[in-house]
Write a protein that holds these residues in place. Structure first.
Motif, short mmCIF file in Angstrom:
data_model
loop_
_atom_site.label_atom_id
_atom_site.label_comp_id
_atom_site.label_asym_id
_atom_site.label_seq_id
_atom_site.Cartn_x
_atom_site.Cartn_y
_atom_site.Cartn_z
N ALA A 176 9.55 1.99 -6.64
CA ALA A 176 8.36 2.51 -5.96
C ALA A 176 8.71 2.93 -4.55
CB ALA A 176 7.27 1.45 -5.93
N SER A 177 7.96 3.89 -4.06
CA SER A 177 8.17 4.36 -2.68
C SER A 177 7.35 3.52 -1.71
CB SER A 177 7.73 5.83 -2.59
OG SER A 177 6.32 5.87 -2.68
N GLY A 178 7.48 3.85 -0.43
CA GLY A 178 6.72 3.14 0.60
C GLY A 178 5.22 3.34 0.46
N LYS A 179 4.82 4.39 -0.22
CA LYS A 179 3.37 4.65 -0.38
C LYS A 179 2.72 3.52 -1.18
CE LYS A 179 3.82 9.57 0.32
NZ LYS A 179 5.20 9.99 0.07
N TYR A 180 3.41 3.03 -2.19
CA TYR A 180 2.88 1.91 -2.97
C TYR A 180 2.73 0.68 -2.06
CZ TYR A 180 2.71 -2.15 -6.02
OH TYR A 180 2.34 -3.36 -6.59
N ILE A 181 3.76 0.42 -1.27
CA ILE A 181 3.74 -0.78 -0.40
C ILE A 181 2.62 -0.65 0.63
CG2 ILE A 181 5.09 -2.15 1.25
CD1 ILE A 181 7.61 -1.19 -0.37
N ALA A 182 2.44 0.57 1.15
CA ALA A 182 1.37 0.79 2.13
C ALA A 182 0.00 0.56 1.49
CB ALA A 182 1.46 2.21 2.69
N ARG A 183 -0.14 0.95 0.22
CA ARG A 183 -1.43 0.79 -0.46
C ARG A 183 -1.74 -0.68 -0.74
NH1 ARG A 183 -0.36 4.09 -4.26
NH2 ARG A 183 -0.09 2.72 -6.06
N MET A 184 -0.70 -1.45 -1.10
CA MET A 184 -0.95 -2.81 -1.57
C MET A 184 -0.79 -3.89 -0.51
SD MET A 184 -1.88 -2.23 -4.54
CE MET A 184 -2.26 -3.96 -4.82
#
Ligand code: FAD
Ligand code: SF4
Length: 516
Positions: free
Chosen positions: A432-440
């Motif tokens: 997963a990219s950082g976008k997933y981490i930012a979302r969760m």
């Protein structure tokens, strides 16, 4: 002084601390003696987290005391006993001589490494062995083998449904799943964006046994990973049961909704933090599932939470054990993506400017714990994207978590997290990219990088590493239908951006691993 008259030895390992363990069935208080050994070998074959060693040794000592209170004779060797040979073989030899034993009764070991040791003893033939099944697991080896037979894919979801049926859990009178679905996972992916109260789990006073062990661990294992300052583990069954009840009463209802959420400086959120008690025997997996179902049927918790939680124990936990025993010993050498890089130093000291990694590793250091999504989508995801050698990653996971035993750690790390088994466990890599981490999570708020940027000085490394990973492994991964969307996007990406991504990823990996 215990009589030395040909007693049978009932051997209990450190992860067999259950009064209902099969090796204790029909134990004779006159003819049998329970033997338990604390040995350096078991604590240093990898350099386990200090809290993990302290938890296991303290739980072992408490368990042996409880047996004695029930009138069961126990021969217990402490790690600092003068004559301790510090190996399982050595201590078993001494106990056999001491009791002039000809027979050893045990429950099968959970790890391949220990099973091989026992196999050598059995082959040696000096004493007879009675090896009993570990009935604490809810799926036997033969049941799992039968389920796996003739299947191209071993998907957990279908295994889990069989287990629900077998134990009649969360089913209606006609055998259909309650709520009309087997799985409510889609409802279980919410981030925590506003302040939601979660009641912190209780801490226990450290009694004399635990305090003695903490001092001993600090003295004997000073260079092992982790801090003892926040030692928070229960060490008796009674305490573990109190934690189970607390979890069901206060946190289970929100477990489902926020199962995948991550928060800075909050290691536990709504997770149960029960895995070490289940794995080392203080709690029984079936009793937990039954209690959770009961809480749902009483209207105390939502179905998505009860189902989501039961799936972890009845489904995932049994499934990974099945995968382990079905595929060992060759499983541990798998490396489908030929990952060869070394584990970066910051996995040991949390010294990285990527805040998500810093948070996950720091929590691990302080608590010997981080929850599933941190293990999978932060530390595991980074290791996957960077191509770190699965052996080094697996050793790290085995060391740092209080719940880590080879049978459960290996499939989770090598199979689920690193795609090292080429898709036996996971239908696609958990990349997963950082976008997933930012979302969760809220990790990105405190990070010098920007999760919305893919290239450039401020770009989140997870972003360019994600696309570089996709590009690097296109041959192996593109045929996977579940990655069609990723590769469609990769295909239509501007060639200049692609080039910039590959260049930045190369520079990042060279800095980290010193490649040329
Ligand atoms: P909760 O989130 O409250 O879940 C409830 C219970 O379900 C857990 O206590 C555990 O018994 C069980 N469970 C949930 N997921 C899994 C799973 N994937 N496999 C097996 N059991 C599961 N779990 C271990 O017990 N030991 C390990 O060494 C271990 N290593 C892991 C390594 C990686 C890379 C990953 C991605 C996961 C690993 N897990 C391991 C699974 C999972 O992360 C932990 O069981 C969970 O985080 C424990 O915290 P908890 O008790 O708060 O779990
Ligand atoms: Fe992690 Fe990237 Fe977010 Fe920083 S910006 S916390 S590196 S995901």
């Amino acid at each position: 002084m215990m009589a030395k008259n040909n007693k049978n030895l009932c051997l209990i390992f450190g992860d067999q601390l259950s009064h209902s363990i099969s090796s204790l069935e029909n134990i004779s208080k006159t003819n049998d003696v329970v033997v338990m050994f604390e040995v350096l070998e078991e604590n240093t074959h990898v350099k386990h987290h200090k809290q993990k060693i302290a938890f296991v040794l303290s739980a072992m000592r408490h368990f042996s005391e409880a047996l004695k209170e029930n009138g069961i004779p126990v021969y217990y060797v402490k790690i600092d006993d003068e004559n301790n040979t510090q190996s399982l073989d050595g201590e078993l030899n001494r106990a056999i001589q001491h009791f002039k034993s000809t027979k050893i009764i045990l429950t099968e070991p959970s790890e391949f490494r220990v099973k091989e040791k026992i196999n050598r003893w059995v082959a040696d033939g000096r004493v007879t062995f009675e090896i009993r099944d570990d009935t604490r697991f809810l799926c036997s080896h033969s049941e799992f083998q039968n389920w796996a037979k003739n299947k191209n894919q071993l998907r957990m979801e279908f295994f889990y449904r069989e287990m629900r049926k077998k134990y009649n859990i969360l089913l209606d009178d006609s055998g259909k799943p309650l709520g009309g679905k087997w799985n409510f996972d889609k409802e279980n992916r919410n981030p925590i964006k506003k302040n939601i109260a979660f009641l912190k789990k209780p801490y226990f006073e450290k009694d004399d046994i635990t305090q003695e062990i903490l001092n001993l661990v600090e003295k004997m294992f000073p260079d092992h990973f982790g801090s003892l300052n926040n030692f928070h583990w229960a060490t008796t069954r009674e305490q573990a049961l109190a934690l189970l009840n607390h979890f069901i009463d206060y946190n289970l209802n929100n477990f489902g909704d926020f199962q995948d959420a991550m928060l800075a400086d909050e290691a536990f959120i709504f997770h149960s933090v029960l895995s070490p008690y289940i794995n080392f025997g203080l709690l029984n997996p079936l009793e937990i599932c039954k209690q959770v179902e009961y809480a749902y049927r009483e209207g105390r918790v939502k179905l998505n939470s009860a189902e989501g939680f039961i799936r972890q124990i009845l489904g995932w936990r049994e499934y990974v054990r099945g995968i382990y025993w079905l595929n060992m010993p060759s499983y541990e050498n798998k490396n489908y993506l030929s990952a060869k890089n070394k584990l970066p130093d910051f996995y040991w000291n949390a010294n990285t400017d990527m805040n998500c990694l810093h948070q996950a590793i720091h929590q691990t250091h302080e608590f010997a714990y981080s929850h599933h999504i941190q293990r999978l989508m932060i530390t595991g995801n980074f290791a996957l994207l960077c191509g770190i050698d699965p052996k080094m990653v697996c050793e790290w996971y085995l060391i740092v978590y209080a719940d880590a035993l080879d049978w459960v750690e290996l499939p989770n790390t090598l199979g689920m997290s690193l795609y090292g088994d080429g898709g036996l466990m996971a239908s696609k890599p958990y990349a997963a990219s950082g976008k997933y981490i930012a979302r969760m999570s809220n990790f990105c708020d405190g990070c010098k990088y920007d999760p919305t940027l893919t290239v450039g000085e401020q770009a989140c490394p997870f972003n360019f590493l994600y696309w570089d990973f996709a590009g690097r492994h296109e041959d192996k991964l593109k045929p996977n239908q579940r990655l069609a969307y990723t590769y469609a996007n990769w295909k239509k990406m501007d060639p200049d951006i692609k080039k910039a991504i590959r260049k930045q990823a190369k520079a990042f990996l060279e800095t980290l691993f010193g490649l040329t």
